[in-house]
Design a protein around this motif. Structure first.
Motif, PDB file in Angstrom:
ATOM      1  N   ASN A 189       0.836  -1.194   0.000  1.00 31.86           N
ATOM      2  CA  ASN A 189       0.000   0.000   0.000  1.00 31.86           C
ATOM      3  C   ASN A 189       0.870   1.243   0.000  1.00 31.86           C
ATOM      4  OD1 ASN A 189       0.026   0.883   3.205  1.00 31.86           O
ATOM      5  ND2 ASN A 189       0.116  -1.338   2.954  1.00 31.86           N
ATOM      6  N   VAL A 190       0.263   2.363  -0.298  1.00 33.28           N
ATOM      7  CA  VAL A 190       0.962   3.651  -0.277  1.00 33.28           C
ATOM      8  C   VAL A 190       0.329   4.518   0.795  1.00 33.28           C
ATOM      9  CG1 VAL A 190       1.568   5.718  -1.587  1.00 33.28           C
ATOM     10  CG2 VAL A 190       1.469   3.498  -2.740  1.00 33.28           C
ATOM     11  N   THR A 191       1.169   5.033   1.692  1.00 36.62           N
ATOM     12  CA  THR A 191       0.700   5.932   2.740  1.00 36.62           C
ATOM     13  C   THR A 191       1.394   7.261   2.559  1.00 36.62           C
ATOM     14  OG1 THR A 191       0.422   4.067   4.228  1.00 36.62           O
ATOM     15  CG2 THR A 191       0.451   6.231   5.222  1.00 36.62           C
ATOM     16  N   ASP A 192       0.685   8.235   2.149  1.00 40.62           N
ATOM     17  CA  ASP A 192       1.234   9.556   1.737  1.00 40.62           C
ATOM     18  C   ASP A 192       2.317   9.416   0.687  1.00 40.62           C
ATOM     19  OD1 ASP A 192       1.660  12.326   1.786  1.00 40.62           O
ATOM     20  OD2 ASP A 192       3.128  12.162   3.298  1.00 40.62           O
ATOM     21  N   THR A 193       2.657   8.751  -0.107  1.00 39.18           N
ATOM     22  CA  THR A 193       3.791   8.557  -1.025  1.00 39.18           C
ATOM     23  C   THR A 193       4.760   7.522  -0.483  1.00 39.18           C
ATOM     24  OG1 THR A 193       5.373  10.274  -0.293  1.00 39.18           O
ATOM     25  CG2 THR A 193       3.680  10.967  -1.856  1.00 39.18           C
ATOM     26  N   PHE A 194       4.668   7.110   0.761  1.00 41.17           N
ATOM     27  CA  PHE A 194       5.599   6.116   1.295  1.00 41.17           C
ATOM     28  C   PHE A 194       5.113   4.701   0.937  1.00 41.17           C
ATOM     29  CE2 PHE A 194       6.108   9.541   4.616  1.00 41.17           C
ATOM     30  CZ  PHE A 194       7.286  10.027   4.075  1.00 41.17           C
ATOM     31  N   PRO A 195       5.941   3.917   0.255  1.00 44.49           N
ATOM     32  CA  PRO A 195       5.542   2.552  -0.100  1.00 44.49           C
ATOM     33  C   PRO A 195       5.648   1.613   1.099  1.00 44.49           C
ATOM     34  CG  PRO A 195       7.738   3.025  -0.954  1.00 44.49           C
ATOM     35  CD  PRO A 195       7.248   4.296  -0.318  1.00 44.49           C
ATOM     36  N   MET A 196       4.528   1.091   1.544  1.00 47.59           N
ATOM     37  CA  MET A 196       4.462   0.248   2.732  1.00 47.59           C
ATOM     38  C   MET A 196       4.061  -1.180   2.357  1.00 47.59           C
ATOM     39  SD  MET A 196       5.054   2.557   5.155  1.00 47.59           S
ATOM     40  CE  MET A 196       4.468   1.831   6.693  1.00 47.59           C
ATOM     41  N   THR A 197       4.515  -2.130   3.144  1.00 42.15           N
ATOM     42  CA  THR A 197       4.053  -3.517   3.047  1.00 42.15           C
ATOM     43  C   THR A 197       3.462  -3.878   4.400  1.00 42.15           C
ATOM     44  OG1 THR A 197       5.802  -4.066   1.464  1.00 42.15           O
ATOM     45  CG2 THR A 197       4.703  -5.904   2.574  1.00 42.15           C
ATOM     46  N   THR A 198       2.239  -4.378   4.407  1.00 43.59           N
ATOM     47  CA  THR A 198       1.518  -4.632   5.653  1.00 43.59           C
ATOM     48  C   THR A 198       1.098  -6.097   5.711  1.00 43.59           C
ATOM     49  OG1 THR A 198       0.692  -2.367   5.651  1.00 43.59           O
ATOM     50  CG2 THR A 198      -0.433  -3.938   7.089  1.00 43.59           C
ATOM     51  N   CYS A 199       1.425  -6.760   6.832  1.00 42.37           N
ATOM     52  CA  CYS A 199       1.082  -8.167   7.014  1.00 42.37           C
ATOM     53  C   CYS A 199       0.234  -8.340   8.270  1.00 42.37           C
ATOM     54  CB  CYS A 199       2.329  -9.029   7.146  1.00 42.37           C
ATOM     55  SG  CYS A 199       3.317  -9.180   5.635  1.00 42.37           S
TER      56      CYS A 199
ATOM     57  N   GLY B 150      -2.532 -10.115  14.937  1.00 41.74           N
ATOM     58  CA  GLY B 150      -1.803  -8.852  14.955  1.00 41.74           C
ATOM     59  C   GLY B 150      -1.475  -8.367  13.565  1.00 41.74           C
ATOM     60  N   VAL B 151      -0.691  -7.308  13.501  1.00 42.04           N
ATOM     61  CA  VAL B 151      -0.305  -6.695  12.238  1.00 42.04           C
ATOM     62  C   VAL B 151       1.116  -6.178  12.349  1.00 42.04           C
ATOM     63  CG1 VAL B 151      -1.299  -4.450  12.904  1.00 42.04           C
ATOM     64  CG2 VAL B 151      -0.917  -4.973  10.485  1.00 42.04           C
ATOM     65  N   LEU B 152       1.891  -6.342  11.280  1.00 41.79           N
ATOM     66  CA  LEU B 152       3.203  -5.730  11.144  1.00 41.79           C
ATOM     67  C   LEU B 152       3.160  -4.797   9.943  1.00 41.79           C
ATOM     68  CD1 LEU B 152       3.893  -8.268  12.934  1.00 41.79           C
ATOM     69  CD2 LEU B 152       6.154  -8.224  11.874  1.00 41.79           C
ATOM     70  N   ASP B 153       3.584  -3.560  10.154  1.00 38.23           N
ATOM     71  CA  ASP B 153       3.574  -2.534   9.120  1.00 38.23           C
ATOM     72  C   ASP B 153       5.028  -2.224   8.774  1.00 38.23           C
ATOM     73  OD1 ASP B 153       1.872  -1.082   7.497  1.00 38.23           O
ATOM     74  OD2 ASP B 153       1.798   0.659   8.817  1.00 38.23           O
ATOM     75  N   PHE B 154       5.469  -2.586   7.556  1.00 43.83           N
ATOM     76  CA  PHE B 154       6.868  -2.468   7.155  1.00 43.83           C
ATOM     77  C   PHE B 154       7.095  -1.162   6.400  1.00 43.83           C
ATOM     78  CE2 PHE B 154       6.200  -6.933   7.826  1.00 43.83           C
ATOM     79  CZ  PHE B 154       7.399  -7.388   8.359  1.00 43.83           C
ATOM     80  N   PHE B 155       8.057  -0.379   6.889  1.00 43.27           N
ATOM     81  CA  PHE B 155       8.400   0.894   6.271  1.00 43.27           C
ATOM     82  C   PHE B 155       9.383   0.680   5.123  1.00 43.27           C
ATOM     83  CE2 PHE B 155       6.751   1.931  10.359  1.00 43.27           C
ATOM     84  CZ  PHE B 155       6.173   3.177  10.234  1.00 43.27           C
ATOM     85  N   PRO B 156       9.423   1.599   4.154  1.00 45.57           N
ATOM     86  CA  PRO B 156      10.290   1.411   2.982  1.00 45.57           C
ATOM     87  C   PRO B 156      11.752   1.655   3.300  1.00 45.57           C
ATOM     88  CG  PRO B 156       9.240   3.553   2.896  1.00 45.57           C
ATOM     89  CD  PRO B 156       8.635   2.835   4.075  1.00 45.57           C
ATOM     90  N   PHE B 157      12.609   1.088   2.505  1.00 48.56           N
ATOM     91  CA  PHE B 157      14.044   1.329   2.565  1.00 48.56           C
ATOM     92  C   PHE B 157      14.457   1.916   1.224  1.00 48.56           C
ATOM     93  CE2 PHE B 157      18.132   0.706   4.450  1.00 48.56           C
ATOM     94  CZ  PHE B 157      19.005   0.497   3.409  1.00 48.56           C
ATOM     95  N   ASP B 158      14.995   3.123   1.236  1.00 51.28           N
ATOM     96  CA  ASP B 158      15.341   3.825  -0.004  1.00 51.28           C
ATOM     97  C   ASP B 158      14.151   3.895  -0.960  1.00 51.28           C
ATOM     98  OD1 ASP B 158      17.889   4.312   0.842  1.00 51.28           O
ATOM     99  OD2 ASP B 158      18.790   2.623  -0.220  1.00 51.28           O
ATOM    100  N   ASP B 159      12.962   4.195  -0.405  1.00 53.84           N
ATOM    101  CA  ASP B 159      11.739   4.367  -1.189  1.00 53.84           C
ATOM    102  C   ASP B 159      11.347   3.096  -1.947  1.00 53.84           C
ATOM    103  OD1 ASP B 159      11.244   6.956  -0.366  1.00 53.84           O
ATOM    104  OD2 ASP B 159      12.461   7.829  -1.969  1.00 53.84           O
ATOM    105  N   GLN B 160      11.718   1.939  -1.416  1.00 56.59           N
ATOM    106  CA  GLN B 160      11.332   0.684  -2.041  1.00 56.59           C
ATOM    107  C   GLN B 160      10.475  -0.133  -1.080  1.00 56.59           C
ATOM    108  OE1 GLN B 160      14.441  -1.569  -4.048  1.00 56.59           O
ATOM    109  NE2 GLN B 160      15.799   0.204  -3.968  1.00 56.59           N
TER     110      GLN B 160
END
Length: 256
Positions: free
Chosen positions: A206-216, A225-235
């Motif tokens: 998913n995209v949150t404000d322009t930040f590419p996120m992966t959510t499990c 539960g849920v883990l919300d993964f933040f991008p690394f170098d906009d990936q």
């Protein structure tokens, strides 16, 4: 629940070198970004096109490889009373949000579990929110501002009984992603489910404000539960790596 005003950006507030994006419940004046992150809406590469999930995003998540896929075993009768901060390969974890959270209700939470009875936290032993950081740290940039972010944040709920983890996970996933879509998350691509002997994991990008996120999201017979993964170098963190990391987190976090 009334839909909040979707915003095209997140308000940044700097504190101790981290970003604090206050959870606003009223509209505020913002400076609109003119540029969007290129490729944020693109689908994840196919398995054949992604050699061993070894992109920088995969490396930042510990590059734990592909999630173990099995058939969910019968209920062993195990129930949990404690969630701890687990040891994670190549990550430093602590309780809380790590000094970083989105505003405008964009923080990912677990909803859709109204039919499940949560265990009372009498002893205060439930680390219901955990954040894990890697090295080098993720850096999110917004205009001229930048700040470090976790590799992921995790939220965990304990229940007396989850008779059908797969069905419960479907309800939680659908309700939670629908809610966050209303608040401004843009989910896209295929939803991928990985089932092991002990839990079911369901991930989507998913995209949150322009930040590419992966959510499990995940569920077993006594917790979800849920883990919300933040991008690394906009990936994006690749889904296979995120699902594997989710399995590792759950294995270390839940205690009887």
């Amino acid at each position: 629940m009334p839909r909040m005003i979707a915003k095209s950006m997140i308000d940044f507030a700097m504190s101790r070198g981290n970003v604090h994006m206050t959870r606003l419940r009223t509209a505020v004046a913002t400076v609109v970004l003119a540029a969007a992150v290129t490729g944020c809406g693109a689908d994840e590469p196919s398995d054949a096109a992604r050699p061993a999930d070894r992109s920088p995003a995969g490396a930042s998540a510990g590059d734990t490889g592909r999630a173990k896929a099995e058939k969910l075993a019968a209920d062993p009768g195990t129930r949990y009373t404690t969630v701890v901060v687990p040891p994670m390969q190549e990550l430093v974890c602590d309780e809380g949000d790590g000094g970083f959270h989105f505003g405008s209700d964009l923080d990912m939470t677990v909803t859709g579990d109204d039919d499940l009875k949560e265990i009372e936290d009498d002893g205060g032993d439930v680390a219901d929110e955990v954040s894990c950081f890697g090295s080098p740290r993720n850096v999110l940039r917004k205009g001229t501002m930048s700040a470090s972010a976790p590799v992921f944040t995790a939220r965990t709920h304990l229940y007396e009984d989850v008779k059908d983890p797969a069905a419960a996970l479907n309800r939680i996933f659908d309700a939670s992603t629908k809610l966050e879509t209303g608040y401004g998350r843009n989910f896209h691509g295929d939803t991928k489910t990985v089932t092991s002997g002990t839990l079911v994991v369901k991930c989507r990008q998913n995209v949150t404000d322009t930040f590419p996120m992966t959510t499990c999201f995940w569920a077993n017979y006594g917790a979800a539960g849920v883990l919300d993964f933040f991008p690394f170098d906009d990936q994006y963190v690749p889904i296979a790596s995120a699902a594997s990391r989710t399995q590792e987190f759950v294995a270390g976090a839940l205690k009887e």
